[in-house]
Design a protein around this motif. Structure first.
Motif, PDB file in Angstrom:
ATOM      1  N   THR A  88      13.212   8.701  -3.946  1.00  0.00           N
ATOM      2  CA  THR A  88      12.878  10.075  -3.571  1.00  0.00           C
ATOM      3  C   THR A  88      12.937  10.262  -2.054  1.00  0.00           C
ATOM      4  OG1 THR A  88      11.438  10.319  -5.502  1.00  0.00           O
ATOM      5  CG2 THR A  88      11.105  11.869  -3.698  1.00  0.00           C
ATOM      6  N   VAL A  89      12.487   9.253  -1.315  1.00  0.00           N
ATOM      7  CA  VAL A  89      12.553   9.326   0.151  1.00  0.00           C
ATOM      8  C   VAL A  89      13.991   9.482   0.610  1.00  0.00           C
ATOM      9  CG1 VAL A  89      12.213   8.011   2.281  1.00  0.00           C
ATOM     10  CG2 VAL A  89      10.395   8.091   0.566  1.00  0.00           C
ATOM     11  N   TYR A  90      14.904   8.705   0.017  1.00  0.00           N
ATOM     12  CA  TYR A  90      16.316   8.840   0.403  1.00  0.00           C
ATOM     13  C   TYR A  90      16.806  10.262   0.139  1.00  0.00           C
ATOM     14  CZ  TYR A  90      21.329   8.784   0.389  1.00  0.00           C
ATOM     15  OH  TYR A  90      22.641   9.120   0.638  1.00  0.00           O
ATOM     16  N   GLN A  91      16.530  10.778  -1.029  1.00  0.00           N
ATOM     17  CA  GLN A  91      17.000  12.123  -1.376  1.00  0.00           C
ATOM     18  C   GLN A  91      16.462  13.170  -0.410  1.00  0.00           C
ATOM     19  OE1 GLN A  91      15.797  12.585  -5.470  1.00  0.00           O
ATOM     20  NE2 GLN A  91      17.217  11.033  -6.217  1.00  0.00           N
ATOM     21  N   GLN A  92      15.205  13.013   0.003  1.00  0.00           N
ATOM     22  CA  GLN A  92      14.601  13.978   0.912  1.00  0.00           C
ATOM     23  C   GLN A  92      15.177  13.856   2.329  1.00  0.00           C
ATOM     24  OE1 GLN A  92      12.387  16.439   0.067  1.00  0.00           O
ATOM     25  NE2 GLN A  92      12.800  15.785  -2.037  1.00  0.00           N
ATOM     26  N   LEU A  93      15.600  12.663   2.704  1.00  0.00           N
ATOM     27  CA  LEU A  93      16.108  12.444   4.063  1.00  0.00           C
ATOM     28  C   LEU A  93      17.620  12.622   4.181  1.00  0.00           C
ATOM     29  CD1 LEU A  93      14.069   9.336   5.336  1.00  0.00           C
ATOM     30  CD2 LEU A  93      13.752  11.740   5.920  1.00  0.00           C
ATOM     31  N   GLU A  94      18.315  12.798   3.075  1.00  0.00           N
ATOM     32  CA  GLU A  94      19.780  12.831   3.115  1.00  0.00           C
ATOM     33  C   GLU A  94      20.296  13.878   4.098  1.00  0.00           C
ATOM     34  OE1 GLU A  94      23.435  12.457  -0.104  1.00  0.00           O
ATOM     35  OE2 GLU A  94      21.454  13.155  -0.758  1.00  0.00           O
ATOM     36  N   VAL A 108      26.706   7.785   6.960  1.00  0.00           N
ATOM     37  CA  VAL A 108      25.904   8.246   8.100  1.00  0.00           C
ATOM     38  C   VAL A 108      24.412   8.034   7.881  1.00  0.00           C
ATOM     39  CG1 VAL A 108      27.652   9.937   8.725  1.00  0.00           C
ATOM     40  CG2 VAL A 108      25.730  10.645   7.287  1.00  0.00           C
ATOM     41  N   ALA A 109      24.018   7.480   6.740  1.00  0.00           N
ATOM     42  CA  ALA A 109      22.603   7.185   6.510  1.00  0.00           C
ATOM     43  C   ALA A 109      22.177   5.992   7.356  1.00  0.00           C
ATOM     44  CB  ALA A 109      22.355   6.890   5.034  1.00  0.00           C
ATOM     45  N   GLY A 126       0.779  -1.222   0.000  1.00  0.00           N
ATOM     46  CA  GLY A 126       0.000   0.000   0.000  1.00  0.00           C
ATOM     47  C   GLY A 126       0.813   1.275   0.000  1.00  0.00           C
ATOM     48  N   GLY A 127       2.078   1.184  -0.449  1.00  0.00           N
ATOM     49  CA  GLY A 127       2.930   2.377  -0.516  1.00  0.00           C
ATOM     50  C   GLY A 127       3.875   2.531   0.660  1.00  0.00           C
ATOM     51  N   LEU A 128       3.853   1.598   1.608  1.00  0.00           N
ATOM     52  CA  LEU A 128       4.809   1.642   2.720  1.00  0.00           C
ATOM     53  C   LEU A 128       6.223   1.477   2.178  1.00  0.00           C
ATOM     54  CD1 LEU A 128       4.819   1.818   5.854  1.00  0.00           C
ATOM     55  CD2 LEU A 128       4.911  -0.693   5.866  1.00  0.00           C
ATOM     56  N   VAL A 129       7.136   2.347   2.564  1.00  0.00           N
ATOM     57  CA  VAL A 129       8.487   2.362   2.009  1.00  0.00           C
ATOM     58  C   VAL A 129       9.509   2.128   3.119  1.00  0.00           C
ATOM     59  CG1 VAL A 129      10.270   3.792   0.932  1.00  0.00           C
ATOM     60  CG2 VAL A 129       7.920   3.874   0.087  1.00  0.00           C
ATOM     61  N   THR A 130      10.393   1.178   2.903  1.00  0.00           N
ATOM     62  CA  THR A 130      11.504   0.935   3.830  1.00  0.00           C
ATOM     63  C   THR A 130      12.819   1.299   3.160  1.00  0.00           C
ATOM     64  OG1 THR A 130      10.367  -0.829   5.036  1.00  0.00           O
ATOM     65  CG2 THR A 130      12.766  -0.807   5.146  1.00  0.00           C
ATOM     66  N   LEU A 131      13.604   2.143   3.822  1.00  0.00           N
ATOM     67  CA  LEU A 131      14.996   2.360   3.434  1.00  0.00           C
ATOM     68  C   LEU A 131      15.836   1.380   4.250  1.00  0.00           C
ATOM     69  CD1 LEU A 131      15.424   6.259   3.301  1.00  0.00           C
ATOM     70  CD2 LEU A 131      14.726   4.697   1.481  1.00  0.00           C
ATOM     71  N   PRO A 132      16.424   0.356   3.613  1.00  0.00           N
ATOM     72  CA  PRO A 132      17.046  -0.745   4.366  1.00  0.00           C
ATOM     73  C   PRO A 132      18.490  -0.450   4.774  1.00  0.00           C
ATOM     74  CG  PRO A 132      17.131  -1.228   2.033  1.00  0.00           C
ATOM     75  CD  PRO A 132      16.434   0.105   2.158  1.00  0.00           C
ATOM     76  N   TYR A 133      18.690   0.633   5.502  1.00  0.00           N
ATOM     77  CA  TYR A 133      20.040   1.099   5.777  1.00  0.00           C
ATOM     78  C   TYR A 133      20.396   0.946   7.258  1.00  0.00           C
ATOM     79  CZ  TYR A 133      19.035   3.387   1.284  1.00  0.00           C
ATOM     80  OH  TYR A 133      18.665   3.649  -0.007  1.00  0.00           O
TER      81      TYR A 133
END
Length: 507
Positions: free
Chosen positions: A485-491, A354-355, A335-342
């Motif tokens: 896009t989420v990564y870029q916004q959170l950088e 540092v991410a 449903g659009g849930l996004v995980t950044l696996p870092y």
């Protein structure tokens, strides 16, 4: 053939050493295993007692040999040990460790990466500025433990440490020493410039030999401890990921391996030195060649973390069939849930020390099954993006993708990975692909096969193939755009969090 040679292939990995004994066809006649501890004294610090590398290897080999008949024991002629890369020890003149070994997972050197990591270093060494290569942790030692660094008679990776234990000589393979980050990778030898940056002298480093070459014979007291009376030769190896490629027969530029282990690692062979943002460049087990390797340090580690921290407490992080079944019923894309696996920083394709991880889009309707599936999707979508970048850089489309490692045993994760990548995913039918790769190099040294490539094809087999659902693939491409896009916004947020954690550490 009863008179044909047998060889010992060893995989000394992050928490255990495994030994297999195989014949020229790749049939496994016996195996042994010994585990050892991983210590985390502080956040982002990962260390081991280097003596455990040898004690576990010695024990695993002895167990495997003991499982053979006396006639088969007498057929053993060579041993080759692949190892965890980017892991090193400082030892004195007698080979005794001066401090705990620092392993590849360790993330303490973010400051040193920011100070010394440059594109010029990347082009020289093949490694992007990242906390994984040992050179930045060596720089950390120069800042925080300079006396220990000065006292070290040798600075060695796991392979050189094991070779010394078996032969009494400080010798390393060019295909394992490269992971220290001190190489001129195009020349496959030590770089005086990098040694200068690290404050090291060549006398502190081992002699180098080509991969798959015979180094020396095992000391008699060691081989007798294994239960063998004959002479056994030690063969120079390569890193565990590169050995896994050989262990599944992935030797061409269009034949990729995917290690779904603690870290997620994938790559292809290259006859020439190349460097790019999406992959790091490693020396291969095929002499003179390279492996263009994608690295995501949070692989099965992250799935295991979820099960341990948020799963059934009775299972203590072990695979959970009920959780897998529930996650399988969740809609593709969650449903659009996004995980950044870092969870262990980000390597390919961003190389940001540092991410850290993030789950974006949580709502009250989400439960454990949705979160677990999102974690697996996040890891897989990141790998799909990286493999697409690899193919774009090399200009060679992938024709095969063979999975190894514990993660391939999950039907849920296999299906998600195949759908995300959009390429059929073939299983490896053996548990110890990296040890098999070491055995491939050892058998080549016997002369039975004319080359490492020929041995790899003769000694490996393929398992079942999972075909991608191309409708799901399109969904994952769309979700992948959101993830990026989420990564870029959170950088920028990651930078602020890093500075906050420096001032107010967790422990």
């Amino acid at each position: 053939m009863p008179d044909s040679p047998l060889v010992i292939g060893v995989d000394s990995s992050t928490t255990s050493s495994k030994a297999i004994i195989v014949d020229e066809t790749g049939s496994v006649l016996a195996q042994g295993k010994a585990e050892f501890e991983l210590h985390t004294p502080r956040v982002d610090f990962y260390e081991q007692d280097p003596r455990d590398w040898w004690l576990s290897t010695n024990s695993a080999i002895a167990k495997a040999v003991a499982a053979l008949s006396l006639d088969d024991q007498a057929r053993i002629t060579h041993v080759c040990a692949t190892i965890q890369r980017q892991t090193f020890a400082l030892v004195d003149d007698d080979g005794e460790p001066l401090r705990p070994g620092i392993i590849w997972l360790d993330g303490r050197a973010a400051d040193q990466v920011r100070r010394f990591g440059t594109e010029a270093v990347h082009q020289l060494t093949g490694f992007q500025p990242d906390v994984t290569p040992s050179v930045y942790k060596i720089a950390w030692l120069a800042d925080h433990e300079p006396e220990v660094l000065r006292r070290a008679a040798k600075l060695v990776g796991v392979h050189a440490y094991l070779v010394h234990a078996m032969t009494g000589r400080w010798v390393d393979s060019a295909a394992t020493a490269d992971s220290l980050g001190l190489f001129d990778m195009a020349k496959l030898t030590w770089s005086d410039l990098m040694l200068g940056h690290a404050g090291l002298d060549r006398a502190q480093l081992p002699e180098l030999v080509p991969a798959a070459s015979v180094i020396d014979v095992v000391k008699r007291e060691v081989s007798q401890g294994w239960g063998l009376d004959q002479q056994v030769s030690v063969v120079a190896s390569c890193g565990d990921g590169q050995a896994a490629a050989l262990g599944v027969g992935a030797i061409g530029p269009d034949e990729a391996y995917l290690n779904m282990g603690t870290a997620l690692v994938a790559g292809v062979h290259s006859a020439s030195y190349e460097h790019a943002d999406v992959f790091r460049t490693d020396a291969a087990g095929i002499p003179g060649q390279y492996v263009l390797e994608i690295v995501q340090n949070s692989g099965a580690y992250l799935a295991g973390w979820f099960r341990e921290k948020l799963g059934d407490p009775v299972l203590k992080g072990r695979p959970d069939p009920a959780l897998e079944e529930a996650a399988s019923a969740v809609a593709v894309g969650c449903g659009g849930l996004v995980t950044l696996p870092y969870w262990n920083a980000v390597q390919s394709p961003h190389w940001n020390p540092v991410a850290h991880g993030a789950i974006v889009g949580l709502a009250g309707s989400y439960g454990r099954a949705e979160l677990y599936r999102s974690v697996l999707e996040g890891i897989s979508i990141e790998m799909a993006r990286n493999l697409a970048g690899l193919q774009k850089t090399t200009g060679v489309p992938l024709t095969t993708l063979t999975a190894v490692g514990g993660g391939q045993r999950s039907p849920l994760w296999r299906g998600i990975m195949a759908d995300a990548v959009g390429v059929p995913l073939t299983e490896c039918p053996i548990d110890e692909a990296s040890a098999m790769g070491a055995a491939v190099m050892a058998m080549t040294a016997t002369g039975v096969h004319e080359s490492v490539q020929a041995a790899a094809k003769a000694m490996t087999t393929q398992g079942a193939t999972t075909e991608p659902d191309m409708d799901n693939h399109q969904i994952y491409l769309e979700l992948g755009e959101i993830q990026n896009t989420v990564y870029q916004q959170l950088e920028g947020i990651f930078d602020a969090q890093y500075e906050f954690a420096r001032k107010h550490p967790l422990n």
